[in-house]
Design a protein around this motif. Sequence first.
Motif, PDB file in Angstrom:
ATOM      1  N   LYS A   1       0.817  -1.213   0.000  1.00  0.00           N
ATOM      2  CA  LYS A   1       0.000   0.000   0.000  1.00  0.00           C
ATOM      3  C   LYS A   1       0.852   1.266   0.000  1.00  0.00           C
ATOM      4  O   LYS A   1       0.623   2.189  -0.750  1.00  0.00           O
ATOM      5  CB  LYS A   1      -0.901  -0.016   1.244  1.00  0.00           C
ATOM      6  CG  LYS A   1      -1.991   1.032   1.224  1.00  0.00           C
ATOM      7  CD  LYS A   1      -2.676   1.139   2.562  1.00  0.00           C
ATOM      8  CE  LYS A   1      -3.920   0.283   2.639  1.00  0.00           C
ATOM      9  NZ  LYS A   1      -4.634   0.416   3.907  1.00  0.00           N
ATOM     10  N   HIS A   2       1.867   1.320   0.856  1.00  0.00           N
ATOM     11  CA  HIS A   2       2.594   2.568   1.052  1.00  0.00           C
ATOM     12  C   HIS A   2       3.905   2.623   0.277  1.00  0.00           C
ATOM     13  O   HIS A   2       4.191   3.586  -0.401  1.00  0.00           O
ATOM     14  CB  HIS A   2       2.856   2.783   2.542  1.00  0.00           C
ATOM     15  CG  HIS A   2       1.597   2.811   3.341  1.00  0.00           C
ATOM     16  ND1 HIS A   2       0.611   3.764   3.167  1.00  0.00           N
ATOM     17  CD2 HIS A   2       1.126   1.987   4.300  1.00  0.00           C
ATOM     18  CE1 HIS A   2      -0.389   3.532   3.987  1.00  0.00           C
ATOM     19  NE2 HIS A   2      -0.101   2.456   4.684  1.00  0.00           N
TER      20      HIS A   2
ATOM     21  N   LYS B   1       4.945   0.689  -2.173  1.00  0.00           N
ATOM     22  CA  LYS B   1       4.812   0.303  -3.568  1.00  0.00           C
ATOM     23  C   LYS B   1       5.816  -0.775  -3.992  1.00  0.00           C
ATOM     24  O   LYS B   1       6.084  -0.945  -5.161  1.00  0.00           O
ATOM     25  CB  LYS B   1       4.961   1.524  -4.503  1.00  0.00           C
ATOM     26  CG  LYS B   1       3.981   2.647  -4.231  1.00  0.00           C
ATOM     27  CD  LYS B   1       2.578   2.263  -4.647  1.00  0.00           C
ATOM     28  CE  LYS B   1       1.598   3.413  -4.438  1.00  0.00           C
ATOM     29  NZ  LYS B   1       0.302   2.969  -3.938  1.00  0.00           N
TER      30      LYS B   1
END
Length: 138
Positions: free
Chosen positions: A41-42, A44
């Motif tokens: 999510k953060h 990548k």
Amino acid sequence: SLGQQPFSKPQNQPCLCTMAAEIVIHRDDIVKEGYLVKQSKHLKDWRRRWFVLTPQYLCSFKNPNEYRNPTEHIRLRDCSTVKSADEDTGKENSFRVDSPARVFYVIADSSAEKEAWIGHIGRMMVRPTVLTNDQEYE
């Protein structure tokens, strides 16, 4: 006396129903499972996770056979699209699942696996909430 009091939740607490920790997968509900590589999510970056598809959710886990506390989950009825994402990711055998919160990018091990996942997820997305016996056909 206090013993007769019905238990009620304090009103100011947000409902935790949607928390991933609440999801416990029952073996009978599993439509498909296997390893896929997903984009985190953060950061990548790409991480290999064990994915489990049920009629309600697509969940990812750090290890196979865990079936609780998924690292992430998507509620399928909230999803709008599942489709190939090779162009989006620049990677072969990738597909995307679009949910209101975010787009999940995932890579399968082969084109056959990719097609199988897309097919199963697509069927679960459009499936009516309640199925009567005569509607169920595979």
